[in-house]
Design an enzyme around this catalytic site. Structure first.
Site, PDB file in Angstrom:
ATOM      1  N   LYS A 295     -36.194 -21.212  -4.761  1.00 25.52           N
ATOM      2  CA  LYS A 295     -36.731 -19.985  -5.350  1.00 25.52           C
ATOM      3  C   LYS A 295     -37.516 -20.382  -6.605  1.00 25.52           C
ATOM      4  O   LYS A 295     -37.092 -21.277  -7.344  1.00 25.52           O
ATOM      5  CB  LYS A 295     -35.571 -19.049  -5.698  1.00 25.52           C
ATOM      6  CG  LYS A 295     -35.984 -17.682  -6.221  1.00 25.52           C
ATOM      7  CD  LYS A 295     -34.756 -16.783  -6.447  1.00 25.52           C
ATOM      8  CE  LYS A 295     -35.126 -15.386  -6.925  1.00 25.52           C
ATOM      9  NZ  LYS A 295     -33.943 -14.525  -7.142  1.00 25.52           N
TER      10      LYS A 295
ATOM     11  N   SER B 195     -34.381  -9.874  -4.927  1.00 27.71           N
ATOM     12  CA  SER B 195     -35.570 -10.575  -5.357  1.00 27.71           C
ATOM     13  C   SER B 195     -35.822 -11.903  -4.643  1.00 27.71           C
ATOM     14  O   SER B 195     -36.956 -12.381  -4.642  1.00 27.71           O
ATOM     15  CB  SER B 195     -35.478 -10.833  -6.858  1.00 27.71           C
ATOM     16  OG  SER B 195     -34.434 -11.742  -7.150  1.00 27.71           O
TER      17      SER B 195
ATOM     18  N   SER C 213     -29.552 -10.142  -5.125  1.00 31.20           N
ATOM     19  CA  SER C 213     -30.784 -10.810  -4.707  1.00 31.20           C
ATOM     20  C   SER C 213     -30.634 -11.961  -3.720  1.00 31.20           C
ATOM     21  O   SER C 213     -31.640 -12.425  -3.189  1.00 31.20           O
ATOM     22  CB  SER C 213     -31.556 -11.307  -5.920  1.00 31.20           C
ATOM     23  OG  SER C 213     -32.251 -10.226  -6.480  1.00 31.20           O
TER      24      SER C 213
HETATM   25  N1  GLN Z   1     -32.326  -5.314  -7.124  1.00 29.06           N
HETATM   26  C1  GLN Z   1     -31.575  -5.665  -8.271  1.00 29.06           C
HETATM   27  C2  GLN Z   1     -32.440  -5.559  -9.507  1.00 29.06           C
HETATM   28  O1  GLN Z   1     -33.555  -5.237  -9.369  1.00 29.06           O
HETATM   29  C3  GLN Z   1     -30.994  -7.039  -8.148  1.00 29.06           C
HETATM   30  C4  GLN Z   1     -31.957  -8.123  -8.420  1.00 29.06           C
HETATM   31  C5  GLN Z   1     -31.311  -9.463  -8.494  1.00 29.06           C
HETATM   32  O2  GLN Z   1     -30.189  -9.671  -8.018  1.00 29.06           O
HETATM   33  N2  GLN Z   1     -32.009 -10.395  -9.124  1.00 29.06           N
HETATM   34  O3  GLN Z   1     -32.015  -5.790 -10.594  1.00 29.06           O
END
Ligand code: GLN
Length: 492
Positions: free
Chosen positions: A79, A154, A178
């Site tokens: 990532k 994400s 995410s």
């Molecule tokens: N969708 C969640 C957010 O926007 C989780 C994102 C994540 O785990 N980085 O914060």
């Protein structure tokens, strides 16, 4: 061999050991697939061709010298939130579009030490804020199962590369889902470890008390191989736990489903936005687990309604603090021709950050401001403790807790969810981060549009080995994890 991308990690490891193919051949095979297929999926931000081939050659040399480990020569995608020395590390943001990291994140260094080959860096929501990967400065990544749908977020790029067979496995990070939600949207297995199990050193911070890195792959077995590399104490991360690491691969059969108590939270299956097909597939998977010997126990998680508001105070509060370092001075994007220092800060941050990131900085700054700190931030911290206690009470009754990973399958690209709608989609994943618990998502079937559905299993602290083992037992008896999107069937 034309079907190297169809092999599991164990099969790759055995193939390399038996000299059926070399790391160079395997790496070239993946690089060719990326060149051919990724223009449709758009999952890589950076493909590190030269680095990958050089690492593959050294892996082959190590193997010749009899110094290979189980993973020496196996390609991985990271990532784009993990710092990679000499390689662009963007976190999906214009702010870091010009940032070449001077050092490796611990996870990346651990991968190198194990002999993994870096194929490149993959797309993500900007600074990991989002659930669709659409907030990336580099544009949306496509879901390999349906190119007009999002892969989730994400870690959407990490999910898409594995689902399209553009990498055999990938690293992700999970602040509020995410790893698990994109795994669910792309038909993969993804593990969010206990907070402190994997080093956060060199991971671009979103919300430091919630962020945790973990593996994303086709199966629990493949995840276990990557977990063996990622887990461990790191003196450079004071929140990493100095606790012996288990052999996640060796333990895959250590947990039996016979008598395993699986908690079914009443509140979770009555959530308003829960899609009927998702509910049906999850219930079928629970029936299957029951057939395999597990015992289903109805439990209460009374704090469910507080998850979204609590997370969306704490995560933005920490983000607003973490992101204050991007000021246009030290590194990252700098606005041109500033009038004065304030203008430099203001325009660098307005031009460098996208809309969702700016929204969260605003919310977080507000929640932390002197006048509202007690009303919002301190209150949220208290509720966070109650959420943790709710889980701990449940674990006195059951071994693991089952839930959908997400209330829906993958959204259409551009479905233009308003932010609050998008935040509500995180209901099943964010409490796990607030409590610091481990959880895994595994594929359990499809909806009417043939989009994958995920089952989430939440474990008690340090139970990642048990979670991988439970999913492994399920995957021995089912074949959802072996099904592939049409685009993954294409040969290079
Ligand atoms: N969708 C969640 C957010 O926007 C989780 C994102 C994540 O785990 N980085 O914060």
């Amino acid at each position: 061999m034309t079907d190297l991308h169809r092999l599991s990690i164990r099969e790759i490891s055995e193939g390399l050991a038996a000299a059926k193919f070399s790391s160079r051949e395997l790496t070239e095979h993946y690089l060719k697939r990326i060149a051919k297929i990724d223009p449709q999926v758009r999952s890589y931000v950076t493909v590190t061709n030269d680095v990958a081939l050089a690492q593959a050659d050294s892996a082959d040399a190590l193997r010749q010298a009899g110094q290979a480990t189980a993973l020496t020569g196996i390609p991985v995608a990271h990532k784009d939130i993990f710092c990679t020395q000499g390689i662009k590390t963007s976190a999906g943001s214009k702010m870091l579009d010009n940032f070449i990291s001077p050092y490796d994140a611990t996870v990346v260094a651990q991968g190198k030490n194990a002999g993994l080959v870096t194929l490149g860096k993959v797309n993500m929501d900007e600074f990991a804020m989002g659930s669709t990967s659409e907030s990336s400065f580099y544009g949306a990544t496509k879901n390999p199962w349906a190119l007009d749908h999002v892969p989730g977020g994400s870690s959407g790029g990490s999910a898409a590369v594995v689902a399209a067979d553009l990498a055999p496995f990938a690293t992700g990070t999970d602040t509020g889902g995410s790893i698990r939600q994109p795994a669910s949207f792309c038909g993969l297995t993804g593990l969010k470890p206990t907070y402190g199990r994997v080093s956060r050193y060199g991971i671009i911070a979103y919300a430091s008390s919630l962020d945790q890195a973990g593996p994303m792959a086709r199966s629990a077995e493949d995840c276990a191989y990557l977990m063996n590399v990622m887990a461990g104490h790191d003196a450079k991360d004071s929140t990493s736990m100095d606790k012996a690491v288990e052999d996640y691969v060796a333990n895959l059969n250590a947990t039996t489903l016979k008598g395993l108590r699986i908690g079914i939270p009443k509140q979770y299956f009555n959530v308003a936005g829960l899609d009927a097909a998702v509910k049906a597939r999850v219930e079928e998977s629970l029936k299957k687990l029951e057939e395999l010997g597990a015992v289903l126990v109805e439990i209460d998680l009374n704090m469910t309604e507080s998850y979204v508001p609590t997370y969306y105070l704490i995560a933005p509060a920490e983000a607003s603090s973490n992101l204050s370092r991007y000021d246009g001075v030290r590194y990252g994007y700098r606005a041109e021709n500033p009038q004065d220092i304030l203008d430099l800060y203001k325009r660098s941050r307005s031009e460098g950050f996208g809309a969702e990131v700016q929204r969260r900085i605003l919310i977080g700054t507000y929640a932390l401001s002197a006048g509202y700190y007690d009303a919002y931030y301190v209150k949220a911290q208290k509720v966070r403790r109650l959420i943790q206690q709710d889980f701990l009470k449940a674990f006195e009754q059951v071994d693991v807790i089952a839930a959908p990973t997400a209330p829906t399958t993958a959204y259409k690209i551009g479905a233009s969810l308003d932010p609050v709608e998008m935040y509500l989609g995180d209901i099943y994943t964010i409490a796990v981060n607030l409590a610091g618990l481990p959880a895994i998502s595994a594929p359990v079937g499809f909806d009417q549009d043939h989009l994958p559905v995920g089952l989430q299993l939440i474990g008690n602290y340090w139970s990642e080995s048990q979670l991988l083992s439970v999913v492994h037992q399920y995957q021995q008896a089912t074949d959802w994890h072996t099904q592939r999107a049409a685009i993954a069937e294409e040969n290079a």
